[in-house]
Write a protein that holds these residues in place. Structure first.
Motif, PDB file in Angstrom:
ATOM      1  N   SER A  51      22.650 -18.545 -17.799  1.00 17.77           N
ATOM      2  CA  SER A  51      22.077 -16.796 -18.326  1.00 17.77           C
ATOM      3  C   SER A  51      20.349 -16.754 -18.350  1.00 17.77           C
ATOM      4  O   SER A  51      20.099 -15.783 -17.785  1.00 17.77           O
ATOM      5  N   GLU A  52      20.029 -17.706 -18.026  1.00 18.27           N
ATOM      6  CA  GLU A  52      18.267 -17.538 -18.154  1.00 18.27           C
ATOM      7  C   GLU A  52      18.052 -16.996 -16.944  1.00 18.27           C
ATOM      8  O   GLU A  52      17.074 -16.093 -15.824  1.00 18.27           O
ATOM      9  N   ILE A  53      18.716 -17.487 -15.437  1.00 15.80           N
ATOM     10  CA  ILE A  53      18.199 -17.415 -14.116  1.00 15.80           C
ATOM     11  C   ILE A  53      18.964 -16.585 -13.655  1.00 15.80           C
ATOM     12  O   ILE A  53      17.861 -15.804 -13.627  1.00 15.80           O
ATOM     13  N   LYS A  54      19.961 -15.954 -14.896  1.00 13.83           N
ATOM     14  CA  LYS A  54      21.000 -14.301 -14.141  1.00 13.83           C
ATOM     15  C   LYS A  54      19.597 -13.645 -14.744  1.00 13.83           C
ATOM     16  O   LYS A  54      19.502 -12.218 -13.808  1.00 13.83           O
ATOM     17  N   ASP A  55      19.249 -14.152 -15.538  1.00  8.14           N
ATOM     18  CA  ASP A  55      18.184 -12.801 -16.373  1.00  8.14           C
ATOM     19  C   ASP A  55      17.070 -12.744 -14.955  1.00  8.14           C
ATOM     20  O   ASP A  55      16.543 -11.306 -15.118  1.00  8.14           O
ATOM     21  N   LEU A  56      16.311 -13.661 -14.990  1.00 10.83           N
ATOM     22  CA  LEU A  56      14.905 -14.163 -14.184  1.00 10.83           C
ATOM     23  C   LEU A  56      15.345 -13.155 -12.852  1.00 10.83           C
ATOM     24  O   LEU A  56      14.668 -12.853 -12.432  1.00 10.83           O
ATOM     25  N   ILE A  57      16.674 -13.575 -12.284  1.00  8.80           N
ATOM     26  CA  ILE A  57      17.303 -13.225 -10.811  1.00  8.80           C
ATOM     27  C   ILE A  57      17.512 -11.372 -11.426  1.00  8.80           C
ATOM     28  O   ILE A  57      16.852 -10.276  -9.951  1.00  8.80           O
ATOM     29  N   ALA A  58      18.636 -11.572 -12.004  1.00 10.44           N
ATOM     30  CA  ALA A  58      18.101  -9.454 -11.785  1.00 10.44           C
ATOM     31  C   ALA A  58      16.575  -8.710 -12.367  1.00 10.44           C
ATOM     32  O   ALA A  58      16.663  -8.000 -11.422  1.00 10.44           O
ATOM     33  N   SER A  59      15.782  -9.409 -12.550  1.00  6.16           N
ATOM     34  CA  SER A  59      14.709  -8.964 -13.632  1.00  6.16           C
ATOM     35  C   SER A  59      14.003  -8.993 -11.878  1.00  6.16           C
ATOM     36  O   SER A  59      13.087  -7.431 -12.018  1.00  6.16           O
ATOM     37  N   ILE A  60      13.840  -9.988 -10.888  1.00  3.23           N
ATOM     38  CA  ILE A  60      12.711  -9.814  -9.877  1.00  3.23           C
ATOM     39  C   ILE A  60      13.559  -8.851  -9.014  1.00  3.23           C
ATOM     40  O   ILE A  60      12.996  -8.211  -8.283  1.00  3.23           O
ATOM     41  N   THR A  61      15.525  -9.028  -8.868  1.00  2.00           N
ATOM     42  CA  THR A  61      16.037  -7.953  -8.120  1.00  2.00           C
ATOM     43  C   THR A  61      15.441  -6.680  -8.129  1.00  2.00           C
ATOM     44  O   THR A  61      15.403  -6.058  -7.252  1.00  2.00           O
ATOM     45  N   THR A  62      15.423  -6.351  -9.265  1.00  2.00           N
ATOM     46  CA  THR A  62      15.161  -4.554  -9.964  1.00  2.00           C
ATOM     47  C   THR A  62      13.674  -4.439  -9.270  1.00  2.00           C
ATOM     48  O   THR A  62      12.967  -2.918  -9.300  1.00  2.00           O
ATOM     49  N   GLN A  63      12.821  -5.231  -9.535  1.00  2.00           N
ATOM     50  CA  GLN A  63      10.920  -5.022  -9.589  1.00  2.00           C
ATOM     51  C   GLN A  63      10.867  -4.995  -8.096  1.00  2.00           C
ATOM     52  O   GLN A  63      10.267  -4.363  -6.625  1.00  2.00           O
ATOM     53  N   ALA A  64      11.519  -5.727  -7.337  1.00  2.00           N
ATOM     54  CA  ALA A  64      11.579  -5.941  -5.489  1.00  2.00           C
ATOM     55  C   ALA A  64      12.294  -4.652  -5.664  1.00  2.00           C
ATOM     56  O   ALA A  64      11.829  -3.638  -4.282  1.00  2.00           O
ATOM     57  N   LYS A  65      13.545  -4.143  -5.773  1.00  2.00           N
ATOM     58  CA  LYS A  65      13.454  -2.742  -5.591  1.00  2.00           C
ATOM     59  C   LYS A  65      12.440  -1.568  -5.928  1.00  2.00           C
ATOM     60  O   LYS A  65      12.829  -0.377  -4.574  1.00  2.00           O
ATOM     61  N   LYS A  66      12.343  -1.683  -6.508  1.00  4.60           N
ATOM     62  CA  LYS A  66      10.996  -0.669  -7.474  1.00  4.60           C
ATOM     63  C   LYS A  66      10.015  -0.622  -5.677  1.00  4.60           C
ATOM     64  O   LYS A  66       9.588   0.738  -5.590  1.00  4.60           O
ATOM     65  N   ASN A  67       9.851  -1.772  -5.245  1.00  2.22           N
ATOM     66  CA  ASN A  67       8.723  -1.674  -4.057  1.00  2.22           C
ATOM     67  C   ASN A  67       9.292  -2.274  -3.525  1.00  2.22           C
ATOM     68  O   ASN A  67       8.629  -2.029  -2.418  1.00  2.22           O
ATOM     69  N   ASN A  68      10.133  -1.853  -2.751  1.00  6.54           N
ATOM     70  CA  ASN A  68      10.602  -1.667  -1.721  1.00  6.54           C
ATOM     71  C   ASN A  68      10.763  -3.280  -0.976  1.00  6.54           C
ATOM     72  O   ASN A  68       9.738  -2.821   0.755  1.00  6.54           O
ATOM     73  N   GLN A  69      10.344  -4.159  -1.733  1.00  4.31           N
ATOM     74  CA  GLN A  69      10.486  -5.034  -1.042  1.00  4.31           C
ATOM     75  C   GLN A  69      11.819  -5.839  -0.592  1.00  4.31           C
ATOM     76  O   GLN A  69      13.111  -5.408  -1.001  1.00  4.31           O
ATOM     77  N   LYS A  70      11.803  -6.600   0.226  1.00  6.96           N
ATOM     78  CA  LYS A  70      13.029  -7.232   0.737  1.00  6.96           C
ATOM     79  C   LYS A  70      13.341  -8.837   0.552  1.00  6.96           C
ATOM     80  O   LYS A  70      11.971  -9.528  -0.175  1.00  6.96           O
ATOM     81  N   LEU A  71      13.833  -9.657  -0.101  1.00  2.00           N
ATOM     82  CA  LEU A  71      14.553 -10.674  -1.101  1.00  2.00           C
ATOM     83  C   LEU A  71      14.926 -11.514  -0.092  1.00  2.00           C
ATOM     84  O   LEU A  71      16.029 -10.869   1.122  1.00  2.00           O
ATOM     85  N   PRO A  72      14.495 -12.785  -0.258  1.00  2.00           N
ATOM     86  CA  PRO A  72      15.328 -13.859   0.403  1.00  2.00           C
ATOM     87  C   PRO A  72      16.842 -14.377   0.201  1.00  2.00           C
ATOM     88  O   PRO A  72      17.394 -13.478  -0.723  1.00  2.00           O
ATOM     89  N   SER A  73      18.049 -15.424   0.432  1.00  5.67           N
ATOM     90  CA  SER A  73      18.875 -14.879   0.374  1.00  5.67           C
ATOM     91  C   SER A  73      18.947 -15.342  -1.063  1.00  5.67           C
ATOM     92  O   SER A  73      18.163 -15.952  -1.637  1.00  5.67           O
ATOM     93  N   SER A  74      20.442 -14.971  -1.471  1.00  4.86           N
ATOM     94  CA  SER A  74      20.306 -15.528  -2.944  1.00  4.86           C
ATOM     95  C   SER A  74      20.316 -16.997  -3.231  1.00  4.86           C
ATOM     96  O   SER A  74      20.594 -17.463  -4.522  1.00  4.86           O
TER      97      SER A  74
END
Length: 440
Positions: A51-74
């Motif tokens: 759950s800790e990993i999923k929470d942080l993935i969700a947080s970083i993904t949300t921030q990346a979308k706000k900044n229009n930043q491309k993320l690496p593979s899951s």
């Protein structure tokens, strides 16, 4: 002995797995089995949960979308996030052994400061976080963990970093002769690590990987994406961004290669004690005119102990504040009689200083005071304080350099490398087992 240790660790893993999933086995006859959570990694006598990993993935993904930043593979993102949470767990456990704690009062004060920095009240700050999908109680506890982690890092690095008077003199001399003091550089950094006590084969393999990364970058691959995927540096999840630095604020190895180079240049592999570094000169700008504030203050420090509890230390200082506000006591005399630490003999006087060199809780307290104001009792990593601001002045840091600023520059320059080395040593001494998900 090693067999016994491994047996104990395996037993711990089974116990942890059993405790997390126990609910499933007791309800199989009534409902379909549902996994409540899963242990993703065992770290000494603690765990990292799925759950800790999923929470942080969700947080970083949300921030990346706000900044229009491309993320690496899951998969690559999960590896980096798991690695960060393992580091966090190791540091948290070290904090427990060191007796580091953040009280609810200190935590609330920090959150109030964060809200104030966003021009919000604490309540509106809380509502804004909830509106963004954050669990406020989890967020609050994560802030507590970050505060403890910061205190552990500072305490550990302060014991490892030594800056001699000669180093300060040399830096001041160099800066007086420099012609590029008005330039700042924004750097990106990728670290290709090799293990402790590496063999020549390990070094060659790391260098080959670093050269492959440079080849990809030179052919147009995105630096941020590769940093998040491949870097072992502390800023990997930020895309390797080291921020804006003057030539004197960056590690010496980097300053020698970027000075005078063009924006967009990529350098490396650069051999360090941790691996091979790849540096990108992301941007260059004229240095902003920087005014630094120095403050003059005095304080009374009470260190809690087995005999003197946290609550009693705070109450004792609150009594001093009331006496001082009523004109019934003298600050210097109270400090000489009651304060712990070396400043007691000077009546608690700290002299003129850049507030940034103090513990964060201490510098934030000073920032909220008017001249001659006395701050209510607050907790830092050293203990409980009250502080009085007795003076404030502004200096032009772009044209004037003093030994305090030189010391801070040298400290920051060494801290980046020493922090990575310290964390690597902690990981080498730790028992870490990543529990992979079943592959279907």
């Amino acid at each position: 002995m090693r067999r016994n240790l491994r047996y104990m660790k395996n037993s711990l893993k089974l116990l942890l797995l059993g405790s997390v999933l126990a609910f499933n086995f007791t309800t199989t006859s009534f409902a379909e089995e549902v996994e409540l959570d899963r242990v993703a990694a065992v770290v000494n006598d603690g765990v990292v949960l799925e759950s800790e990993i999923k929470d942080l993935i969700a947080s970083i993904t949300t921030q990346a979308k706000k900044n229009n930043q491309k993320l690496p593979s899951s998969r690559a993102l999960r590896v980096q996030i798991t690695d960060k949470l393992i580091n966090d767990s190791i540091i948290s456990q070290l904090g427990e052994r060191m007796g580091m704690k953040v009280s609810d009062a200190q935590l609330d004060e920090t959150l109030s400061n964060m809200a104030r920095d966003n021009n919000q009240t604490l309540e509106s700050f809380r509502k804004a976080l909830i509106a963004e999908g954050e669990n406020y109680e989890k967020y609050r506890e994560n802030v507590r963990k970050e505060l403890i982690s910061g205190e552990v890092r500072r305490a550990s690095l302060n014991r490892r970093i030594y800056i001699s008077p000669q180093e300060i003199t040399n830096l001041l001399s160099v800066m007086q002769e420099q012609t590029n003091n008005d330039v700042e550089y924004r750097l990106g950094h990728i670290l290709i690590e090799f293990p402790s006590d590496p063999s020549q084969e390990d070094v060659n393999a790391a260098k080959a990987r670093a050269e492959k990364v440079i080849e990809l970058l030179n052919s147009g691959s995105d630096f941020t994406n590769i940093a998040m995927t491949s870097s072992g540096g502390g800023k990997a999840l930020e895309g390797g961004d080291l921020g804006w630095k003057s030539i004197n604020e960056m590690p010496t190895l980097f300053s020698k290669i970027v000075d005078g180079k063009e924006k967009g240049s990529v350098f490396g592999p650069i051999r360090t004690g941790l691996g091979f570094s790849i540096v990108k000169l992301v941007d260059i700008r004229g240095r902003q005119v920087v005014e630094i504030e120095e403050v003059k203050s005095r304080h009374i420090l009470i260190e809690p102990s087995i005999i003197l509890s946290e609550a009693k230390a705070e109450a004792m200082l609150q009594g001093f504040v009331e006496q001082l506000n009523a004109g019934e006591a003298d600050f210097a005399e109270l400090a000489k009689e009651h304060s712990d630490g070396p400043t007691a003999v000077r009546g608690g006087d700290l002299g003129w200083s850049d507030p940034g060199k103090y513990d964060p809780a201490f510098s934030k307290a000073l920032a909220r005071l008017d001249i001659d104001g006395i701050h209510k009792p607050f907790r830092s990593s050293f203990g409980w304080h009250i502080v009085q601001l007795t003076g404030r002045r502004t200096l032009d840091a772009t044209n004037q350099m003093n030994s305090n600023r030189a010391h801070q520059i040298l400290y920051n320059r060494k801290a980046g490398i020493e922090s990575a080395r310290w964390l690597k040593e902690l990981r080498d001494e730790a028992y870490i087992e990543i529990i992979e998900t079943d592959k279907k």
